[in-house]
Design a protein around this motif. Structure first.
Motif, PDB file in Angstrom:
ATOM      1  N   LYS A  91       0.786  -1.473  -0.200  1.00 44.06           N
ATOM      2  CA  LYS A  91      -0.089   0.033  -0.031  1.00 44.06           C
ATOM      3  C   LYS A  91       0.860   1.680   0.267  1.00 44.06           C
ATOM      4  CE  LYS A  91      -3.806  -1.718   2.435  1.00 44.06           C
ATOM      5  NZ  LYS A  91      -4.771  -1.911   3.385  1.00 44.06           N
ATOM      6  N   PRO A  92       0.011   2.668  -0.693  1.00 43.85           N
ATOM      7  CA  PRO A  92       1.267   3.175  -1.011  1.00 43.85           C
ATOM      8  C   PRO A  92       1.390   4.142   0.018  1.00 43.85           C
ATOM      9  CG  PRO A  92      -0.906   3.579  -2.608  1.00 43.85           C
ATOM     10  CD  PRO A  92      -0.924   2.728  -2.149  1.00 43.85           C
ATOM     11  N   LEU A  93       2.592   5.092   0.617  1.00 46.50           N
ATOM     12  CA  LEU A  93       2.671   5.655   2.135  1.00 46.50           C
ATOM     13  C   LEU A  93       1.815   7.346   1.356  1.00 46.50           C
ATOM     14  CD1 LEU A  93       5.020   4.108   4.196  1.00 46.50           C
ATOM     15  CD2 LEU A  93       2.586   4.145   4.359  1.00 46.50           C
ATOM     16  N   VAL A  94       1.002   7.999   1.706  1.00 46.56           N
ATOM     17  CA  VAL A  94       0.655   8.922   1.141  1.00 46.56           C
ATOM     18  C   VAL A  94       0.738  10.477   1.389  1.00 46.56           C
ATOM     19  CG1 VAL A  94      -1.337  10.600   0.115  1.00 46.56           C
ATOM     20  CG2 VAL A  94      -1.350   8.149  -0.892  1.00 46.56           C
ATOM     21  N   THR A  95       1.472  11.302   1.553  1.00 40.12           N
ATOM     22  CA  THR A  95       1.500  12.039   2.897  1.00 40.12           C
ATOM     23  C   THR A  95       1.411  13.511   2.373  1.00 40.12           C
ATOM     24  OG1 THR A  95       3.534  10.722   3.927  1.00 40.12           O
ATOM     25  CG2 THR A  95       3.154  13.238   5.102  1.00 40.12           C
ATOM     26  N   PRO A  96       0.116  14.281   2.102  1.00 43.47           N
ATOM     27  CA  PRO A  96       0.318  15.432   1.708  1.00 43.47           C
ATOM     28  C   PRO A  96       0.533  16.642   1.957  1.00 43.47           C
ATOM     29  CG  PRO A  96      -2.237  14.504   2.250  1.00 43.47           C
ATOM     30  CD  PRO A  96      -1.058  13.505   2.983  1.00 43.47           C
ATOM     31  N   ILE A  97       1.575  17.134   1.694  1.00 42.97           N
ATOM     32  CA  ILE A  97       2.078  18.685   1.953  1.00 42.97           C
ATOM     33  C   ILE A  97       1.708  19.661   1.807  1.00 42.97           C
ATOM     34  CG2 ILE A  97       4.583  19.542   2.517  1.00 42.97           C
ATOM     35  CD1 ILE A  97       4.279  16.857   3.083  1.00 42.97           C
ATOM     36  N   THR A  98       1.399  21.115   2.517  1.00 46.30           N
ATOM     37  CA  THR A  98       0.220  21.836   1.920  1.00 46.30           C
ATOM     38  C   THR A  98       1.461  23.005   2.186  1.00 46.30           C
ATOM     39  OG1 THR A  98      -0.178  22.026   4.373  1.00 46.30           O
ATOM     40  CG2 THR A  98      -1.647  20.905   2.806  1.00 46.30           C
ATOM     41  N   PHE A  99       1.265  24.851   1.547  1.00 50.30           N
ATOM     42  CA  PHE A  99       1.865  25.460   1.639  1.00 50.30           C
ATOM     43  C   PHE A  99       0.611  26.534   1.710  1.00 50.30           C
ATOM     44  CE2 PHE A  99       1.539  23.890  -2.653  1.00 50.30           C
ATOM     45  CZ  PHE A  99       1.642  25.919  -2.968  1.00 50.30           C
ATOM     46  N   ARG A 100       1.376  27.317   2.063  1.00 47.99           N
ATOM     47  CA  ARG A 100       0.713  28.946   2.134  1.00 47.99           C
ATOM     48  C   ARG A 100       1.371  29.885   0.786  1.00 47.99           C
ATOM     49  NH1 ARG A 100      -3.000  31.637   4.997  1.00 47.99           N
ATOM     50  NH2 ARG A 100      -2.880  29.960   6.767  1.00 47.99           N
ATOM     51  N   ARG A 131       9.806  26.847  -3.380  1.00 49.78           N
ATOM     52  CA  ARG A 131      10.648  27.103  -2.439  1.00 49.78           C
ATOM     53  C   ARG A 131      10.350  25.824  -1.173  1.00 49.78           C
ATOM     54  NH1 ARG A 131       9.527  31.083   0.784  1.00 49.78           N
ATOM     55  NH2 ARG A 131       8.309  32.345  -0.459  1.00 49.78           N
ATOM     56  N   ALA A 132       9.042  25.128  -1.188  1.00 52.04           N
ATOM     57  CA  ALA A 132       8.661  24.248  -0.851  1.00 52.04           C
ATOM     58  C   ALA A 132       8.715  23.004  -1.238  1.00 52.04           C
ATOM     59  CB  ALA A 132       6.955  24.184  -0.525  1.00 52.04           C
ATOM     60  N   LEU A 133       9.388  22.782  -2.467  1.00 51.00           N
ATOM     61  CA  LEU A 133      10.487  21.553  -2.824  1.00 51.00           C
ATOM     62  C   LEU A 133      11.590  21.366  -2.746  1.00 51.00           C
ATOM     63  CD1 LEU A 133      10.136  18.860  -5.270  1.00 51.00           C
ATOM     64  CD2 LEU A 133      10.204  20.831  -7.208  1.00 51.00           C
ATOM     65  N   MET A 134      12.312  23.141  -2.818  1.00 51.49           N
ATOM     66  CA  MET A 134      13.543  22.731  -2.403  1.00 51.49           C
ATOM     67  C   MET A 134      13.641  22.463  -0.860  1.00 51.49           C
ATOM     68  SD  MET A 134      14.665  23.046  -5.311  1.00 51.49           S
ATOM     69  CE  MET A 134      16.420  23.157  -4.560  1.00 51.49           C
ATOM     70  N   GLY A 135      12.417  22.616  -0.340  1.00 54.75           N
ATOM     71  CA  GLY A 135      12.597  22.275   1.564  1.00 54.75           C
ATOM     72  C   GLY A 135      13.149  20.761   1.521  1.00 54.75           C
ATOM     73  N   LEU A 136      12.004  20.230   0.871  1.00 58.35           N
ATOM     74  CA  LEU A 136      11.683  19.012   0.794  1.00 58.35           C
ATOM     75  C   LEU A 136      12.818  17.544   0.113  1.00 58.35           C
ATOM     76  CD1 LEU A 136       7.509  18.822  -0.501  1.00 58.35           C
ATOM     77  CD2 LEU A 136       8.333  17.934   1.841  1.00 58.35           C
ATOM     78  N   LEU A 137      13.202  18.466  -0.640  1.00 58.67           N
ATOM     79  CA  LEU A 137      14.316  17.465  -1.685  1.00 58.67           C
ATOM     80  C   LEU A 137      15.789  18.030  -0.812  1.00 58.67           C
ATOM     81  CD1 LEU A 137      14.233  19.576  -5.307  1.00 58.67           C
ATOM     82  CD2 LEU A 137      13.837  17.285  -4.204  1.00 58.67           C
TER      83      LEU A 137
END
Length: 210
Positions: A89-98, A160-166
């Motif tokens: 089963k895939p692990l899905v973690t929604p990431i939100t940003f403002r 910027r949110a993506l770069m933080g995740l990377l």
């Protein structure tokens, strides 16, 4: 083509909405079978209870005929349920940003009046609702297509949110899926991608996604 081909293999993951949808694939798989070689109109009248002008409305389906159709399909098909693959089963973690205040203001303009004021006195507008949805989707990614046909950056909060995740996953392999070419190019620039760094296959994959 189906009649002259010795072998016929049809791979489909499309759901059948009603027994009427069975006719098209079976007409290709079994073009000489007396049940499936009949015209669609004849098949429709056989399996459905029709009403309305010119018998254009399907009121219901004949249960006995539906069961017979299933029996007639069985020799030609093999259903492979996804459960048999035993995939984890895939692990899905929604990431939100403002979004920034400016991004939010532009987004609200487009959402309410189908028009937004963007950089350098340019505007982006949408005459159709479907175009508005496209523009809103662009804006969440930090850009939008202006009325003069140019792609204009509206912000970088999502990037910027993506770069933080990377940064949190710097020792892992990460697949990034993008919808717009502008986002792909911006991400490549921010991660320091060099032409050829991913090899020929990587460059082709990037071009294909774009």
């Amino acid at each position: 083509l189906a009649k002259v081909a010795r072998w016929r293999l049809l791979l489909s993951g499309t759901a059948a909405h009603s027994p009427l949808d069975w006719w098209v694939p079976m007409h290709m798989l079994a073009p000489r079978d007396e049940w499936w070689c009949q015209r669609f109109g004849d098949y429709r009248e056989k399996i459905a209870i029709l009403s309305g002008p010119n018998h254009a409305w399907v009121r219901a389906f004949r249960p006995a005929v539906v069961e017979e159709a299933k029996r007639r399909m069985k020799p030609y098909i093999d259903v492979f349920p996804i459960e048999k693959l035993e995939l984890p089963k895939p692990l899905v973690t929604p990431i939100t940003f403002r979004m920034s205040p400016q991004e939010q203001a532009q987004y609200r303009q487009m959402d309410k009046v189908l028009r937004a004021e963007i950089a350098d006195d340019r505007t982006a507008s949408a005459e159709l609702v479907i175009t508005k949805l496209l523009r809103l989707h662009q804006m969440t990614g930090g850009h939008v297509t202006s009325d003069d046909g140019n792609v204009v950056q509206t912000g970088d909060t999502k990037l910027r949110a993506l770069m933080g995740l990377l940064g949190e996953r710097r020792h892992q392999k990460v697949i990034i899926a993008c919808r717009f070419r502008w986002e792909i190019e911006e991400i490549l620039s921010r991660i320091g991608y060099r032409e050829g760094a991913l090899g020929k296959l990587g460059a082709e994959a990037i071009a294909h996604v774009g």
